[in-house]
Design a protein around this motif. Structure first.
Motif, PDB file in Angstrom:
ATOM      1  N   LYS A  51      43.426   2.029  44.743  1.00  0.00           N
ATOM      2  CA  LYS A  51      42.282   2.853  45.130  1.00  0.00           C
ATOM      3  C   LYS A  51      41.867   3.855  44.063  1.00  0.00           C
ATOM      4  N   SER A  52      42.761   4.165  43.135  1.00  0.00           N
ATOM      5  CA  SER A  52      42.437   5.221  42.174  1.00  0.00           C
ATOM      6  C   SER A  52      42.968   4.912  40.783  1.00  0.00           C
ATOM      7  N   ILE A  53      42.371   5.582  39.810  1.00  0.00           N
ATOM      8  CA  ILE A  53      42.820   5.555  38.422  1.00  0.00           C
ATOM      9  C   ILE A  53      43.447   6.910  38.155  1.00  0.00           C
ATOM     10  N   ALA A  54      44.708   6.933  37.761  1.00  0.00           N
ATOM     11  CA  ALA A  54      45.452   8.183  37.577  1.00  0.00           C
ATOM     12  C   ALA A  54      45.509   8.546  36.098  1.00  0.00           C
ATOM     13  N   ILE A  55      45.114   9.766  35.782  1.00  0.00           N
ATOM     14  CA  ILE A  55      45.103  10.235  34.393  1.00  0.00           C
ATOM     15  C   ILE A  55      45.968  11.481  34.303  1.00  0.00           C
ATOM     16  N   SER A  56      46.888  11.506  33.342  1.00  0.00           N
ATOM     17  CA  SER A  56      47.773  12.662  33.174  1.00  0.00           C
ATOM     18  C   SER A  56      48.185  12.788  31.716  1.00  0.00           C
ATOM     19  N   GLY A  57      48.665  13.983  31.359  1.00  0.00           N
ATOM     20  CA  GLY A  57      49.138  14.207  29.995  1.00  0.00           C
ATOM     21  C   GLY A  57      48.000  14.456  29.022  1.00  0.00           C
ATOM     22  N   GLY A  58      48.325  14.371  27.736  1.00  0.00           N
ATOM     23  CA  GLY A  58      47.322  14.637  26.711  1.00  0.00           C
ATOM     24  C   GLY A  58      46.801  16.057  26.834  1.00  0.00           C
ATOM     25  N   SER A  59      45.493  16.214  26.850  1.00  0.00           N
ATOM     26  CA  SER A  59      44.879  17.544  26.934  1.00  0.00           C
ATOM     27  C   SER A  59      44.735  18.039  28.370  1.00  0.00           C
ATOM     28  N   LEU A  60      45.112  17.202  29.336  1.00  0.00           N
ATOM     29  CA  LEU A  60      44.898  17.567  30.736  1.00  0.00           C
ATOM     30  C   LEU A  60      45.955  18.556  31.240  1.00  0.00           C
ATOM     31  N   LYS A  61      45.497  19.563  31.945  1.00  0.00           N
ATOM     32  CA  LYS A  61      46.403  20.534  32.551  1.00  0.00           C
ATOM     33  C   LYS A  61      46.912  20.056  33.901  1.00  0.00           C
ATOM     34  N   ARG A  62      46.242  19.068  34.483  1.00  0.00           N
ATOM     35  CA  ARG A  62      46.619  18.538  35.782  1.00  0.00           C
ATOM     36  C   ARG A  62      46.437  17.021  35.792  1.00  0.00           C
ATOM     37  N   LYS A  63      47.141  16.343  36.678  1.00  0.00           N
ATOM     38  CA  LYS A  63      46.909  14.925  36.900  1.00  0.00           C
ATOM     39  C   LYS A  63      45.646  14.784  37.750  1.00  0.00           C
TER      40      LYS A  63
ATOM     41  N   ALA B 281      41.336  20.206  47.790  1.00  0.00           N
ATOM     42  CA  ALA B 281      40.052  20.646  48.341  1.00  0.00           C
ATOM     43  C   ALA B 281      40.246  21.441  49.633  1.00  0.00           C
ATOM     44  N   LEU B 282      41.270  21.090  50.409  1.00  0.00           N
ATOM     45  CA  LEU B 282      41.538  21.773  51.676  1.00  0.00           C
ATOM     46  C   LEU B 282      42.484  22.967  51.532  1.00  0.00           C
ATOM     47  N   ASP B 283      43.049  23.146  50.346  1.00  0.00           N
ATOM     48  CA  ASP B 283      44.022  24.209  50.110  1.00  0.00           C
ATOM     49  C   ASP B 283      45.261  24.044  50.987  1.00  0.00           C
ATOM     50  N   ILE B 284      45.697  22.783  51.136  1.00  0.00           N
ATOM     51  CA  ILE B 284      46.959  22.528  51.846  1.00  0.00           C
ATOM     52  C   ILE B 284      47.949  21.837  50.910  1.00  0.00           C
ATOM     53  N   HIS B 285      47.669  21.887  49.594  1.00  0.00           N
ATOM     54  CA  HIS B 285      48.612  21.346  48.617  1.00  0.00           C
ATOM     55  C   HIS B 285      49.769  22.326  48.462  1.00  0.00           C
ATOM     56  N   ILE B 286      50.876  21.849  47.935  1.00  0.00           N
ATOM     57  CA  ILE B 286      52.076  22.694  47.891  1.00  0.00           C
ATOM     58  C   ILE B 286      52.604  22.886  46.472  1.00  0.00           C
ATOM     59  N   GLU B 287      51.908  22.336  45.497  1.00  0.00           N
ATOM     60  CA  GLU B 287      52.355  22.458  44.102  1.00  0.00           C
ATOM     61  C   GLU B 287      51.362  23.265  43.290  1.00  0.00           C
ATOM     62  N   GLY B 288      51.894  24.127  42.421  1.00  0.00           N
ATOM     63  CA  GLY B 288      51.015  24.883  41.544  1.00  0.00           C
ATOM     64  C   GLY B 288      50.280  24.000  40.564  1.00  0.00           C
ATOM     65  N   HIS B 289      50.902  22.898  40.168  1.00  0.00           N
ATOM     66  CA  HIS B 289      50.284  21.964  39.227  1.00  0.00           C
ATOM     67  C   HIS B 289      49.916  20.678  39.974  1.00  0.00           C
ATOM     68  N   SER B 290      49.059  20.838  40.988  1.00  0.00           N
ATOM     69  CA  SER B 290      48.768  19.721  41.886  1.00  0.00           C
ATOM     70  C   SER B 290      47.820  18.699  41.273  1.00  0.00           C
ATOM     71  N   ASP B 291      48.015  17.431  41.693  1.00  0.00           N
ATOM     72  CA  ASP B 291      47.048  16.381  41.388  1.00  0.00           C
ATOM     73  C   ASP B 291      45.759  16.698  42.143  1.00  0.00           C
ATOM     74  N   VAL B 292      44.631  16.219  41.592  1.00  0.00           N
ATOM     75  CA  VAL B 292      43.359  16.439  42.270  1.00  0.00           C
ATOM     76  C   VAL B 292      42.621  15.113  42.400  1.00  0.00           C
ATOM     77  N   ASP B 293      42.096  14.855  43.591  1.00  0.00           N
ATOM     78  CA  ASP B 293      41.382  13.602  43.881  1.00  0.00           C
ATOM     79  C   ASP B 293      39.884  13.804  43.683  1.00  0.00           C
ATOM     80  N   MET B 294      39.285  12.980  42.823  1.00  0.00           N
ATOM     81  CA  MET B 294      37.847  13.054  42.580  1.00  0.00           C
ATOM     82  C   MET B 294      37.192  11.720  42.927  1.00  0.00           C
TER      83      MET B 294
END
Length: 370
Positions: A171-183, A100-113
């Motif tokens: 604190k969070s539920i992490a979802i990755s893989g399957g049809s998702l392009k990002r964690k 959200a702040l654009d201070i991530h460093i990975e092209g395939h970054s995790d996103v916090d919702m």
């Protein structure tokens, strides 16, 4: 000394994914000799590897990659909100964190919702306007958000059965893989209307109470105040705050494991706070970006050497001190050493025949045009 040719490869892979990944995404053999990834501007510089690394490490990740991360986070959150409504749980979403702040460093970054209860909030009392407050659901808020967490786990596990849904996080539920392009990290929470918010009605004064599964309690955060203050200061200093934050994050990501284990005791909030605390040291024209390496080195030196200044430093939203454990001080020392090594490597590449170990003016006066 650090091998910055190797670091450049790591930086490239982190920002754009590996060459092999790019080939597979384009349905080509991993034995193909081509590299289909886009050449970034820092890679085209006619400069030494340490300089290319510094400039690349400060640069924002490709906008389209960042947008994909945001879109995936919103897609998962929207799906969950719809599923929760079928069992009478009304929620809304907000994005937070490094993407959200654009201070991530990975092209395939995790996103916090954040997934927040939309029909009940916590209110700081007595209310500013003197009115009372009551809720139809009289359970403790911890119980209400625990139900939100439990139902979120059930819904996400059933909906994304082809993906990995990791419910072990507190604190969070992490979802990755399957049809998702990002964690995607789903963070169940509720709103907190502080006195500041009651007076102003401004979003950045809204607090968020995140549910901690293991301890069955709510932990208060101010992510929107954090983001506003970082964005405001970054705007004042022409993007330089976010540059130094990305630089520190990339340096930690590229450390050998024995260093990284210690350095990662500094959270993203902590690293951002270090950059935020630089204030006028962030003043620097874009073509003198290497000067930020020296200014960061000098700032970290002061933090290492002057405990009183270090101990007074707070995160941008003012909610806590940065260096609140001894482990973080050790992490600071490692980060300082790494930034110093980068600065010295840049100096030596600019002055290969110098008898001096290091002179800061070389970095402060070196122009690099992108």
């Amino acid at each position: 000394m650090i091998n910055f040719e190797n670091r450049l490869k790591s930086l490239k892979d982190r920002r754009q994914g590996s060459r092999e990944r790019s080939l597979l995404e384009n349905n080509l053999s991993i034995y193909d000799s081509r590299d289909l990834r886009t050449k970034e501007r820092y890679e085209e510089l006619a400069e030494s590897a340490p300089i290319k690394y510094a400039i690349g490490a400060m640069a924002a990740v490709d906008r389209r990659s960042t947008q994909i991360s945001i879109e995936e986070g919103e897609r998962v959150a929207s799906t969950l909100i719809s599923m929760l409504s079928t069992v009478g749980i009304n929620t809304e979403m907000e994005i937070q964190g490094s993407v959200a702040l654009d201070i991530h460093i990975e092209g395939h970054s995790d996103v916090d919702m954040l997934i927040l209860k939309s029909d009940i909030v916590l209110v700081q009392t007595p209310k500013v306007d003197g009115s009372g407050c009551a809720a139809s659901d009289t359970r403790p808020m911890e119980a209400i958000i625990r139900e939100l967490r439990q139902q979120s786990e059930l819904k996400l596990t059933s909906r994304y059965y082809q993906a990995e849904v990791n419910c072990s996080g507190n604190k969070s539920i992490a979802i990755s893989g399957g049809s998702l392009k990002r964690k995607v990290d789903i963070v169940p929470a509720c709103w907190f209307h502080s006195h500041d918010y009651q007076r102003s009605g401004l979003k950045h004064h809204k607090g968020v109470d995140v549910y901690h599964k293991g301890e069955h309690k709510l932990i208060r955060n101010q992510p929107f105040l954090h983001m506003k203050r970082v964005n405001d200061k970054d705007l004042v200093y022409s993007g330089n705050l976010k540059k130094v934050v990305r630089l520190m994050k990339n340096l930690i990501a590229d450390m050998p494991d024995y260093k990284k284990r210690i350095a990662k005791k500094l959270s993203s909030y902590d690293i951002t706070a270090i950059g935020y605390d630089m204030n006028d040291q962030l003043t620097c024209p874009s073509y003198f970006s290497l000067g930020l390496v020296e200014k960061l080195r000098a700032h970290l030196t002061i933090l290492v050497d002057v405990p009183a200044l270090r101990n007074a430093m707070e995160v941008p939203d003012g909610s806590r001190k940065v260096f609140d454990t001894e482990e973080k001080i050790e992490a600071l020392k490692i980060l300082h050493s790494e930034v110093t090594d980068l600065a010295v490597s840049i100096y030596k590449s600019l002055n290969p025949y110098s008898l001096d170990t290091y002179k800061s003016n070389s970095l402060l006066q070196k122009q690099v045009f992108l």
